[in-house]
Design a protein around this motif. Structure first.
Motif, PDB file in Angstrom:
ATOM      1  N   LEU A 196       0.851  -1.091  -0.047  1.00  0.00           N
ATOM      2  CA  LEU A 196      -0.121  -0.232  -0.131  1.00  0.00           C
ATOM      3  C   LEU A 196       0.772   1.246   0.176  1.00  0.00           C
ATOM      4  CD1 LEU A 196      -2.754  -0.663   2.637  1.00  0.00           C
ATOM      5  CD2 LEU A 196      -3.111  -0.810   0.120  1.00  0.00           C
ATOM      6  N   ASN A 197       0.196   2.258  -0.987  1.00  0.00           N
ATOM      7  CA  ASN A 197       0.998   3.632  -0.734  1.00  0.00           C
ATOM      8  C   ASN A 197       0.020   4.435   0.225  1.00  0.00           C
ATOM      9  OD1 ASN A 197       2.148   6.098  -1.039  1.00  0.00           O
ATOM     10  ND2 ASN A 197       1.994   6.127  -3.383  1.00  0.00           N
ATOM     11  N   SER A 198       0.552   4.326   1.552  1.00  0.00           N
ATOM     12  CA  SER A 198      -0.240   5.143   2.581  1.00  0.00           C
ATOM     13  C   SER A 198       0.427   6.483   3.122  1.00  0.00           C
ATOM     14  CB  SER A 198      -0.393   4.113   3.810  1.00  0.00           C
ATOM     15  OG  SER A 198       1.279   3.465   4.134  1.00  0.00           O
ATOM     16  N   LEU A 248      -7.173  -2.551   7.197  1.00  0.00           N
ATOM     17  CA  LEU A 248      -6.709  -2.573   5.654  1.00  0.00           C
ATOM     18  C   LEU A 248      -6.514  -3.786   4.938  1.00  0.00           C
ATOM     19  CD1 LEU A 248      -3.965   0.095   6.555  1.00  0.00           C
ATOM     20  CD2 LEU A 248      -6.111   0.595   5.249  1.00  0.00           C
ATOM     21  N   ARG A 249      -6.441  -4.986   5.604  1.00  0.00           N
ATOM     22  CA  ARG A 249      -6.174  -6.180   4.757  1.00  0.00           C
ATOM     23  C   ARG A 249      -7.847  -6.436   4.260  1.00  0.00           C
ATOM     24  NH1 ARG A 249      -8.442 -10.862   4.863  1.00  0.00           N
ATOM     25  NH2 ARG A 249      -9.932 -10.251   6.537  1.00  0.00           N
ATOM     26  N   GLN A 250      -8.828  -6.091   5.280  1.00  0.00           N
ATOM     27  CA  GLN A 250     -10.243  -6.472   5.114  1.00  0.00           C
ATOM     28  C   GLN A 250     -10.570  -5.430   3.933  1.00  0.00           C
ATOM     29  OE1 GLN A 250     -13.005  -5.232   7.973  1.00  0.00           O
ATOM     30  NE2 GLN A 250     -14.368  -6.936   7.419  1.00  0.00           N
ATOM     31  N   ASP A 251     -10.253  -4.161   3.848  1.00  0.00           N
ATOM     32  CA  ASP A 251     -10.703  -3.282   2.805  1.00  0.00           C
ATOM     33  C   ASP A 251     -10.191  -3.579   1.369  1.00  0.00           C
ATOM     34  OD1 ASP A 251     -12.230  -1.898   4.515  1.00  0.00           O
ATOM     35  OD2 ASP A 251     -10.945  -0.576   5.378  1.00  0.00           O
ATOM     36  N   PHE A 252      -8.681  -3.846   1.504  1.00  0.00           N
ATOM     37  CA  PHE A 252      -7.995  -4.015   0.186  1.00  0.00           C
ATOM     38  C   PHE A 252      -7.667  -5.365  -0.154  1.00  0.00           C
ATOM     39  CE2 PHE A 252      -6.943   0.051   1.448  1.00  0.00           C
ATOM     40  CZ  PHE A 252      -7.048   0.644   0.259  1.00  0.00           C
ATOM     41  N   PHE A 253      -7.562  -6.418   0.626  1.00  0.00           N
ATOM     42  CA  PHE A 253      -6.880  -7.780   0.331  1.00  0.00           C
ATOM     43  C   PHE A 253      -7.978  -9.046   0.876  1.00  0.00           C
ATOM     44  CE2 PHE A 253      -3.395  -4.762   1.194  1.00  0.00           C
ATOM     45  CZ  PHE A 253      -2.919  -4.309  -0.327  1.00  0.00           C
ATOM     46  N   ASP A 254      -9.172  -8.612   1.115  1.00  0.00           N
ATOM     47  CA  ASP A 254      -9.851  -9.772   1.931  1.00  0.00           C
ATOM     48  C   ASP A 254     -10.225 -10.986   1.126  1.00  0.00           C
ATOM     49  OD1 ASP A 254     -11.543 -10.491   4.185  1.00  0.00           O
ATOM     50  OD2 ASP A 254     -13.490 -10.110   2.973  1.00  0.00           O
ATOM     51  N   ASP A 255     -10.242 -10.979  -0.352  1.00  0.00           N
ATOM     52  CA  ASP A 255     -10.144 -12.290  -1.136  1.00  0.00           C
ATOM     53  C   ASP A 255      -8.964 -13.140  -1.464  1.00  0.00           C
ATOM     54  OD1 ASP A 255      -9.704 -10.190  -2.610  1.00  0.00           O
ATOM     55  OD2 ASP A 255     -11.100 -10.870  -4.251  1.00  0.00           O
ATOM     56  N   LYS A 288      -3.790   3.689  -1.145  1.00  0.00           N
ATOM     57  CA  LYS A 288      -4.214   2.522  -2.244  1.00  0.00           C
ATOM     58  C   LYS A 288      -3.241   1.532  -2.677  1.00  0.00           C
ATOM     59  CE  LYS A 288      -3.494   5.463  -6.069  1.00  0.00           C
ATOM     60  NZ  LYS A 288      -4.046   6.272  -7.406  1.00  0.00           N
ATOM     61  N   PRO A 289      -3.442   0.580  -3.117  1.00  0.00           N
ATOM     62  CA  PRO A 289      -2.571  -0.766  -3.492  1.00  0.00           C
ATOM     63  C   PRO A 289      -1.436   0.009  -4.764  1.00  0.00           C
ATOM     64  CG  PRO A 289      -4.450  -1.794  -3.368  1.00  0.00           C
ATOM     65  CD  PRO A 289      -4.837  -0.142  -3.356  1.00  0.00           C
ATOM     66  N   TYR A 290      -0.205  -0.149  -4.593  1.00  0.00           N
ATOM     67  CA  TYR A 290       0.545   0.047  -5.716  1.00  0.00           C
ATOM     68  C   TYR A 290       0.268  -0.510  -7.022  1.00  0.00           C
ATOM     69  CZ  TYR A 290       3.993   2.246  -2.344  1.00  0.00           C
ATOM     70  OH  TYR A 290       4.309   2.959  -1.360  1.00  0.00           O
TER      71      TYR A 290
END
Length: 231
Positions: free
Chosen positions: A16-18, A121-128, A88-90
């Protein structure tokens, strides 16, 4: 020879670029408690060791500042409310993660960001695609101690000889060494190629495509990359 079929990732600066949201929350606290305002580039040099160190490096007189404890209470509240404003993810990271998952890799996140934010953040961006995420908490030693990495291994039910570590900083290089697993460094995050080399990086990649290829090479398992999209 064991197959390395597990990729454990750092979060900020790797997936993530945070940086903008971290900078905004630091500056909110600095304005409220009498500290200076920082640019993203200045905050880039202060991150990687968790919020206690981030605030210590940002607040004048560090932990000796009478407002340090108040700042430490304020920062996670503000950050949790605003950590999705710009983060958001790179570019290319999601395709890379999906490609790894399609080839049977176990994936996890370990971070020095506070645990509640890491899990959100894992849940929001990478949950699946990433089932396990572990952050900083009083119950476990943070990186560069290997404890969070070992906890991720336990939750994934894998062994060190099955694992590769991926990160963007000297803390990640040290963490992988302490865990006894290979480290692939990425240079699109918070640290430069030169800095990573100076801090012992064994392998540095510049794009998610290179990262997937590097993981494939270390894993002794060939991944067929898509030809019609950028990974």
């Amino acid at each position: 020879m064991s197959t390395r079929n597990t990729a454990i990732f750092d979060l900020d600066g790797t997936l993530l670029n945070s940086l903008q949201d971290l900078t905004n929350s630091v500056n909110y606290c600095m304005k409220k408690y009498g500290g200076p305002s920082y640019t993203c580039e200045e905050i880039r040099e202060k991150v990687g060791n968790g919020i206690y160190v981030l605030i210590e490096k940002s607040l004048p007189q560090g932990r000796s500042n009478p407002n340090y404890d108040a700042c430490m209470k304020e920062f996670p509240i503000h950050y949790k409310a605003h950590m999705l404003d710009n983060t958001k993810p790179y570019e290319g990271i999601m395709d890379a993660l999906y490609r790894l998952k399609e080839h049977g890799y176990h994936l996890a996140i370990v971070s020095n960001k506070f645990d509640a934010a890491v899990k959100k953040l894992r849940q929001d961006f990478f949950d699946d695609v990433i089932p396990v995420a572990i952050g900083e908490s009083p119950s476990i030693h943070k990186k560069p101690a290997p404890d969070t990495v070992f906890q991720a291994m336990r939750e994934l039910d894998v062994k060190p000889e099955n694992c590769i570590y991926i990160g963007d900083s000297e803390v990640d290089i040290q963490t992988a060494a302490n865990a006894g697993i290979p480290c692939i460094s990425v240079n699109w995050g918070f640290k430069s190629t030169e800095f990573l080399k100076e801090n012992g990086a064994a392998q540095i990649v510049s794009t998610p495509t290179e990262l997937v290829n590097a993981i494939s090479a270390v894993s002794y398992t060939h991944l067929t990359l898509p030809t019609n999209r950028e990974v």
